[in-house]
Scaffold this motif. Structure first.
Motif, PDB file in Angstrom:
ATOM      1  N   ILE A 199      16.671  42.548 -23.729  1.00  0.00           N
ATOM      2  CA  ILE A 199      15.255  42.498 -23.366  1.00  0.00           C
ATOM      3  C   ILE A 199      15.121  42.825 -21.885  1.00  0.00           C
ATOM      4  N   VAL A 200      14.140  43.663 -21.579  1.00  0.00           N
ATOM      5  CA  VAL A 200      13.748  43.910 -20.200  1.00  0.00           C
ATOM      6  C   VAL A 200      12.250  43.641 -20.133  1.00  0.00           C
ATOM      7  N   MET A 201      11.822  42.852 -19.144  1.00  0.00           N
ATOM      8  CA  MET A 201      10.408  42.558 -18.986  1.00  0.00           C
ATOM      9  C   MET A 201      10.017  42.809 -17.532  1.00  0.00           C
ATOM     10  N   LEU A 202       8.991  43.649 -17.365  1.00  0.00           N
ATOM     11  CA  LEU A 202       8.445  43.957 -16.051  1.00  0.00           C
ATOM     12  C   LEU A 202       7.049  43.378 -15.958  1.00  0.00           C
ATOM     13  N   GLU A 203       6.659  42.974 -14.774  1.00  0.00           N
ATOM     14  CA  GLU A 203       5.294  42.493 -14.544  1.00  0.00           C
ATOM     15  C   GLU A 203       4.597  43.452 -13.587  1.00  0.00           C
ATOM     16  N   PHE A 204       3.316  43.738 -13.892  1.00  0.00           N
ATOM     17  CA  PHE A 204       2.468  44.574 -13.049  1.00  0.00           C
ATOM     18  C   PHE A 204       1.160  43.829 -12.811  1.00  0.00           C
TER      19      PHE A 204
END
Length: 115
Positions: A55-60
């Motif tokens: 899993i990769v999770m980015l926040e913007f």
């Protein structure tokens, strides 16, 4: 409202050198859009179902920021370095307000679906 980009990536048999190049370059493509990593392939403990991969999770800061990052020339230039070697899914989802209440949400859904 913040937005999150989630990637479910299948493990590759071998780590291709282009994936390493992608990893070296991605942060500079995220910075102009306020993006940051929240999860980047750490250990996974599955409670329900199956989860093959990482899993990769980015926040913007917003959905627009996330979309603009993904569609940017800088990211599109490096995207094939990952996509050609790591199969998976990638989605963008809007977050919730800090005071989000799931019981309130359920009440609204009950009212909307009442006959």
């Amino acid at each position: 409202m913040p937005a999150y980009m989630l990637a479910h990536l299948r493990k590759a048999e071998e780590l291709h050198p282009e994936v390493l190049e992608y990893l070296e370059r991605i942060q500079s493509t995220m910075d102009p859009f306020g993006g940051r990593f929240l999860v980047h392939g750490g250990p996974i403990e599955v409670f329900e179902g199956e989860w093959p991969g990482d899993i990769v999770m980015l926040e913007f800061p917003s959905m627009d920021h996330a979309r603009n990052f993904y569609n940017s020339a800088a990211y599109q230039e490096i995207q094939p370095l990952r996509a050609n070697h790591l199969m998976g899914e990638l989605v963008i989802v809007e977050g919730v307000e800090p005071d989000h209440d799931s019981a309130e949400m359920a009440a609204g859904l009950r009212r909307a679906t009442a006959c």
